[in-house]
Design a protein around this motif. Structure first.
Motif, PDB file in Angstrom:
ATOM      1  N   THR A   1       7.741   2.381  -5.368  1.00 31.68           N
ATOM      2  CA  THR A   1       8.368   2.092  -4.113  1.00 31.68           C
ATOM      3  C   THR A   1       8.286  -0.234  -3.571  1.00 31.68           C
ATOM      4  O   THR A   1       9.303  -0.482  -3.226  1.00 31.68           O
ATOM      5  CB  THR A   1       7.341   1.845  -3.501  1.00 31.68           C
ATOM      6  OG1 THR A   1       7.244   3.660  -3.301  1.00 31.68           O
ATOM      7  CG2 THR A   1       7.429   1.979  -2.054  1.00 31.68           C
ATOM      8  N   LEU A   2       8.053  -0.792  -4.989  1.00 31.14           N
ATOM      9  CA  LEU A   2       7.681  -1.900  -4.587  1.00 31.14           C
ATOM     10  C   LEU A   2       8.930  -2.489  -5.145  1.00 31.14           C
ATOM     11  O   LEU A   2       9.586  -3.803  -4.482  1.00 31.14           O
ATOM     12  CB  LEU A   2       6.421  -2.630  -5.523  1.00 31.14           C
ATOM     13  CG  LEU A   2       5.859  -3.471  -5.825  1.00 31.14           C
ATOM     14  CD1 LEU A   2       6.151  -4.739  -3.789  1.00 31.14           C
ATOM     15  CD2 LEU A   2       5.313  -4.408  -5.764  1.00 31.14           C
TER      16      LEU A   2
ATOM     17  N   LYS B   1       5.711   9.405   2.185  1.00 36.52           N
ATOM     18  CA  LYS B   1       6.665   8.757   1.461  1.00 36.52           C
ATOM     19  C   LYS B   1       6.621   7.311   2.303  1.00 36.52           C
ATOM     20  O   LYS B   1       7.485   7.361   1.822  1.00 36.52           O
ATOM     21  CB  LYS B   1       7.412   9.903   1.747  1.00 36.52           C
ATOM     22  CG  LYS B   1       8.413  11.090   1.416  1.00 36.52           C
ATOM     23  CD  LYS B   1       9.862  11.508   1.598  1.00 36.52           C
ATOM     24  CE  LYS B   1       9.859  13.036   1.318  1.00 36.52           C
ATOM     25  NZ  LYS B   1      11.231  13.526   0.913  1.00 36.52           N
ATOM     26  N   TRP B   2       5.690   7.121   3.287  1.00 34.89           N
ATOM     27  CA  TRP B   2       5.397   6.188   3.741  1.00 34.89           C
ATOM     28  C   TRP B   2       4.950   5.086   3.012  1.00 34.89           C
ATOM     29  O   TRP B   2       4.178   5.580   1.931  1.00 34.89           O
ATOM     30  CB  TRP B   2       4.869   6.691   5.483  1.00 34.89           C
ATOM     31  CG  TRP B   2       3.859   6.959   4.951  1.00 34.89           C
ATOM     32  CD1 TRP B   2       2.983   7.792   4.836  1.00 34.89           C
ATOM     33  CD2 TRP B   2       2.024   5.735   5.177  1.00 34.89           C
ATOM     34  NE1 TRP B   2       1.395   8.247   5.089  1.00 34.89           N
ATOM     35  CE2 TRP B   2       1.922   6.490   4.515  1.00 34.89           C
ATOM     36  CE3 TRP B   2       2.062   4.491   5.166  1.00 34.89           C
ATOM     37  CZ2 TRP B   2      -0.270   6.267   5.105  1.00 34.89           C
ATOM     38  CZ3 TRP B   2       1.241   4.182   5.065  1.00 34.89           C
ATOM     39  CH2 TRP B   2      -0.427   4.532   5.003  1.00 34.89           C
ATOM     40  N   TYR B   3       5.070   3.218   3.508  1.00 33.88           N
ATOM     41  CA  TYR B   3       4.575   3.172   2.614  1.00 33.88           C
ATOM     42  C   TYR B   3       4.470   1.776   3.063  1.00 33.88           C
ATOM     43  O   TYR B   3       5.026   1.659   4.511  1.00 33.88           O
ATOM     44  CB  TYR B   3       4.915   1.985   1.524  1.00 33.88           C
ATOM     45  CG  TYR B   3       6.637   1.658   1.178  1.00 33.88           C
ATOM     46  CD1 TYR B   3       6.891  -0.114   2.077  1.00 33.88           C
ATOM     47  CD2 TYR B   3       7.527   2.718   1.106  1.00 33.88           C
ATOM     48  CE1 TYR B   3       8.116  -0.072   1.521  1.00 33.88           C
ATOM     49  CE2 TYR B   3       8.643   2.592   1.129  1.00 33.88           C
ATOM     50  CZ  TYR B   3       9.405   0.879   2.001  1.00 33.88           C
ATOM     51  OH  TYR B   3      10.032   0.408   1.983  1.00 33.88           O
TER      52      TYR B   3
ATOM     53  N   THR C   1       2.498  12.035  -9.897  1.00 35.83           N
ATOM     54  CA  THR C   1       2.008  10.576 -10.957  1.00 35.83           C
ATOM     55  C   THR C   1       3.101   9.455  -9.913  1.00 35.83           C
ATOM     56  O   THR C   1       2.931   8.366 -10.979  1.00 35.83           O
ATOM     57  CB  THR C   1       2.258  10.897 -11.868  1.00 35.83           C
ATOM     58  OG1 THR C   1       3.278  11.833 -12.677  1.00 35.83           O
ATOM     59  CG2 THR C   1       1.030  11.889 -12.290  1.00 35.83           C
ATOM     60  N   ARG C   2       4.371   9.785 -10.031  1.00 30.33           N
ATOM     61  CA  ARG C   2       5.034   8.493  -9.047  1.00 30.33           C
ATOM     62  C   ARG C   2       5.171   8.037  -8.238  1.00 30.33           C
ATOM     63  O   ARG C   2       4.886   6.834  -8.331  1.00 30.33           O
ATOM     64  CB  ARG C   2       6.790   9.359  -8.949  1.00 30.33           C
ATOM     65  CG  ARG C   2       7.761   8.104  -9.012  1.00 30.33           C
ATOM     66  CD  ARG C   2       9.075   9.220  -8.785  1.00 30.33           C
ATOM     67  NE  ARG C   2      10.289   7.837  -8.731  1.00 30.33           N
ATOM     68  CZ  ARG C   2      10.953   8.527  -8.386  1.00 30.33           C
ATOM     69  NH1 ARG C   2      11.551   9.166  -8.335  1.00 30.33           N
ATOM     70  NH2 ARG C   2      12.197   7.317  -8.183  1.00 30.33           N
ATOM     71  N   ARG C   3       4.056   8.292  -7.619  1.00 34.47           N
ATOM     72  CA  ARG C   3       3.271   7.634  -6.856  1.00 34.47           C
ATOM     73  C   ARG C   3       1.910   7.022  -6.604  1.00 34.47           C
ATOM     74  O   ARG C   3       1.438   6.041  -6.397  1.00 34.47           O
ATOM     75  CB  ARG C   3       2.843   8.464  -5.503  1.00 34.47           C
ATOM     76  CG  ARG C   3       2.919   9.909  -4.973  1.00 34.47           C
ATOM     77  CD  ARG C   3       4.476   9.419  -3.942  1.00 34.47           C
ATOM     78  NE  ARG C   3       3.852   9.245  -2.875  1.00 34.47           N
ATOM     79  CZ  ARG C   3       4.273   7.909  -2.274  1.00 34.47           C
ATOM     80  NH1 ARG C   3       5.843   8.108  -1.717  1.00 34.47           N
ATOM     81  NH2 ARG C   3       4.002   7.378  -0.889  1.00 34.47           N
ATOM     82  N   MET C   4       2.520   6.344  -8.410  1.00 34.61           N
ATOM     83  CA  MET C   4       1.432   5.697  -8.867  1.00 34.61           C
ATOM     84  C   MET C   4       2.120   4.766  -9.274  1.00 34.61           C
ATOM     85  O   MET C   4       1.243   3.195 -10.050  1.00 34.61           O
ATOM     86  CB  MET C   4      -0.164   6.505 -10.442  1.00 34.61           C
ATOM     87  CG  MET C   4      -1.139   5.427 -10.494  1.00 34.61           C
ATOM     88  SD  MET C   4      -1.607   6.505 -11.795  1.00 34.61           S
ATOM     89  CE  MET C   4      -0.790   6.910 -12.884  1.00 34.61           C
TER      90      MET C   4
ATOM     91  N   TYR D   1       1.040  -1.101  -0.451  1.00 38.06           N
ATOM     92  CA  TYR D   1      -0.122  -0.607  -0.065  1.00 38.06           C
ATOM     93  C   TYR D   1       0.725   1.084  -0.229  1.00 38.06           C
ATOM     94  O   TYR D   1       1.591   1.076   0.885  1.00 38.06           O
ATOM     95  CB  TYR D   1      -1.316  -0.148   1.217  1.00 38.06           C
ATOM     96  CG  TYR D   1      -1.539   0.861   1.163  1.00 38.06           C
ATOM     97  CD1 TYR D   1      -2.766   1.683   0.298  1.00 38.06           C
ATOM     98  CD2 TYR D   1      -1.528   1.838   2.164  1.00 38.06           C
ATOM     99  CE1 TYR D   1      -4.060   2.194   0.804  1.00 38.06           C
ATOM    100  CE2 TYR D   1      -2.599   3.655   2.198  1.00 38.06           C
ATOM    101  CZ  TYR D   1      -3.834   3.520   0.791  1.00 38.06           C
ATOM    102  OH  TYR D   1      -4.250   4.976   1.801  1.00 38.06           O
ATOM    103  N   GLN D   2       0.273   2.210  -0.628  1.00 41.11           N
ATOM    104  CA  GLN D   2       0.993   3.300  -0.990  1.00 41.11           C
ATOM    105  C   GLN D   2       0.275   4.713  -1.403  1.00 41.11           C
ATOM    106  O   GLN D   2      -0.416   4.878  -1.890  1.00 41.11           O
ATOM    107  CB  GLN D   2       2.498   3.346  -2.343  1.00 41.11           C
ATOM    108  CG  GLN D   2       3.450   4.748  -2.649  1.00 41.11           C
ATOM    109  CD  GLN D   2       3.594   4.434  -3.840  1.00 41.11           C
ATOM    110  OE1 GLN D   2       4.930   4.593  -4.108  1.00 41.11           O
ATOM    111  NE2 GLN D   2       3.508   4.415  -4.653  1.00 41.11           N
ATOM    112  N   PRO D   3       0.109   5.387  -0.171  1.00 40.66           N
ATOM    113  CA  PRO D   3      -0.330   6.630  -0.429  1.00 40.66           C
ATOM    114  C   PRO D   3       0.235   7.568  -1.983  1.00 40.66           C
ATOM    115  O   PRO D   3       0.944   7.609  -1.581  1.00 40.66           O
ATOM    116  CB  PRO D   3      -0.656   6.799   0.898  1.00 40.66           C
ATOM    117  CG  PRO D   3       1.115   7.168   2.070  1.00 40.66           C
ATOM    118  CD  PRO D   3       1.435   5.586   1.176  1.00 40.66           C
TER     119      PRO D   3
END
Length: 569
Positions: free
Chosen positions: A313-314, A49-51, A306-309, A43-45
């Motif tokens: 992170t994974l 910067k957290w996940y 858009t990088r949060r999409m 899960y990434q909001p």
């Protein structure tokens, strides 16, 4: 994430771990299949910067689309029940993910479906955009040329720039190298190299060399395409407010994405073959535009990073796992899950910047939570002990060893070597003498061992006497007979059944139904407890041995296959 196949017996839950585990969606077909891939849900909001990892499953190869659809649906519902909103699902564009999209009703024309927990909301789907750019680069390299309305995109244009730059000390496009146009192995999946392949400097270099390099005289289509893709990459990979995607249709990045969709529609209308390769790109860009509209009007966002999409992170999480596993880029499932739990717990314990709680408070909260897994493990241990009690209660007695024929056993492929089993029985005796009740009872302690100068069973003690330096224990007749019958049952099961997660309980069921003759051992007060300790210890010990044998045989077969492949080169 790719893992290496390996089996390991876990005393905490009495399972042989390493087989496919898809939770309640595991089928009988997966019962004896070894896992070689990890499916991780994270899960990434959209802000911060957290996940947090949500779950991990062990599969063989890719998880089928129908199971992915059920798993994702369950995860979304569980998160929403905890008031954690899920608005977008991001995956790569692999075949199994595409089949999952279809089950949700996702297509080039529709990038969202009705949210499973709220009929007034939508659940959007997107493909990892850096992954799409990597695939686009690979297609151009493999197909050599691609037709677009402006002309032909040809890989020779990139090669011409690299060749021209190779003659210079100070290069016109230093980012573009031989590895970009002739990638080796894992370089095809390098995101940085894919972005550099479509960088603005590559387009400018083609324009610069156009007049002097003959191969670049017809590079106008390639320059136009690179410029377009470079702008779309900037729009779909923003990570600071300055470059963020905004809801205003006239904003820079919003207009770039709208123009890109129009360009893809133009390709489709002209029935150009390249249009089929942009299906995932089409609905991913649509998702970005619809999300920024939703977030601005319904949530109050001024912009959307858009990088949060995407899946950066994974990928970073997988990198941390590989780094924590040392030199192994493909850790085994046991090592993976240990590191996964550590990293997942660290993400929970580490307080967000500016929060009013400390790490110790968060850790105390986690430790005080009800551990469902421990409850399940305890229930399984209780069941294990009950089965052993039943075996002992139904078959325990003062049976004479002389009336039992140790050779009268119908095992198939695995032969029991009495000398080797005597050495192992002596090891069991040593372990039992350090445990209750033998530790505090002289009668039980004496019942475990025989005198070394006893000539009655000298033949089966031959190996033990050869290996001993005066400290190996000679097992008693009663202990040896118990171990022999346990080993006989284990051999029969291992030769007739494929290794699987619950093999230990299958052995127990065999012992229950075939009336194992448990010879009385120890004193009257502690005999039952001592026999139970012996059976428990030996069965668990043998499960470790069985896993080691399976791992060794598999590694040997794998090595032979690799050598066979190399011999054909």
């Amino acid at each position: 994430m790719k893992l290496s196949e390996a089996l390991s017996f876990q005393r905490s839950n009495l399972h042989v771990e390493g087989f496919v585990d898809l939770g309640k969606y595991s089928t009988e077909n997966y019962k004896t299949k070894l896992g070689d891939h990890a499916l991780v849900l994270l899960y990434q909001p959209f802000c911060g910067k957290w996940y947090q990892t949500v779950g991990a499953f062990l599969s063989t190869g890719a998880v089928p689309g129908n199971i992915l659809e059920k798993t994702i649906m369950e995860v979304v519902i569980l998160l929403e029940n905890q008031n954690i909103h899920v608005d977008c699902i991001t995956t790569d564009g692999a075949t199994w993910n595409r089949s999952m999209w279809k089950l949700f009703g996702i297509s080039e024309k529709s990038s969202s479906c009705v949210h499973p927990t709220d009929g007034n909301r939508k659940l959007w789907f997107a493909s990892d955009f850096p992954h799409l750019i990597k695939n686009l680069k690979s297609r151009i390299i493999n197909s050599k040329s691609v037709e677009i309305p402006e002309g032909t995109i040809d890989i020779s244009h990139w090669k011409a720039v690299v060749e021209a730059d190779s003659k210079l000390q100070v290069k016109v496009c230093y980012k573009l190298t031989e590895d970009h146009v002739r990638p080796r192995h894992f370089q095809t999946m390098n995101v940085k190299m894919a972005f550099q392949f479509f960088s603005d400097s590559a387009a400018k270099a083609m324009e610069y060399y156009k007049e002097t390099v003959p191969k670049l005289k017809d590079c106008s289509a390639s320059v136009t395409f690179i410029t377009l893709i470079n702008k779309v990459v900037d729009a779909m990979n923003s990570q600071i407010p300055k470059n963020a995607l905004r809801p205003d249709p006239d904003s820079v990045h919003n207009k770039v994405l709208q123009d890109f969709l129009s360009y893809l529609d133009q390709l489709d209308d002209m029935k150009i073959s390249a249009s089929k390769k942009f299906t995932a790109s089409t609905f991913t860009v649509k998702t970005a535009l619809e999300l920024v509209e939703y977030l601005s009007h319904e949530v109050g966002f001024k912009y959307f990073l858009t990088r949060r999409m995407n899946q950066d992170t994974l990928e970073h999480f997988f990198g941390c796992v590989r780094n924590a596993c040392g030199s192994s880029s493909h850790p085994d499932p046991i090592l993976f899950i240990q590191v996964f739990r550590l990293l997942s717990t660290y993400a929970l314990v580490r307080p967000p910047r500016g929060s009013n709680v400390s790490g110790s408070e968060l850790l105390e909260t986690i430790l005080n939570m009800k551990d469902i897994m421990n409850e399940k493990n305890n229930e399984r241990k209780v069941e294990f002990e009950q089965k052993i009690d039943n075996i002992i209660d139904n078959n325990f007695g003062d049976i004479s060893v002389n009336n039992l024929n140790l050779q009268d056993h119908d095992y198939t492929a695995l032969r029991i070597d009495e000398n080797a089993l005597t050495v192992l029985s002596g090891y069991v005796a040593r372990k039992m003498k350090k445990m209750n009740p033998a530790k505090n009872c002289n009668a039980c302690s004496t019942a475990l061992c025989a005198e070394q100068d006893n000539q009655e069973n000298q033949q089966r003690e031959k190996l033990l006497l050869l290996k001993s330096r005066g400290f190996l224990m000679v097992p008693s007749k009663n202990l040896y007979e118990i171990i022999y019958q346990l080993e006989d049952a284990i051999c029969k099961i291992l030769t007739s059944t494929k290794m699987h997660k619950n093999i230990l309980f299958e052995i127990l069921e065999y012992l229950e139904t075939n009336n194992l003759k448990i010879i009385s051992i120890g004193c009257n007060e502690h005999g039952h407890l001592l026999a139970k300790s012996i059976i428990t210890f030996y069965l668990q010990c043998r499960m470790h041995f069985a896993c080691t044998v399976e791992n060794t045989a598999r590694e040997k077969n794998k090595k032979q296959k690799n050598l066979a492949k190399q011999s054909k080169l």
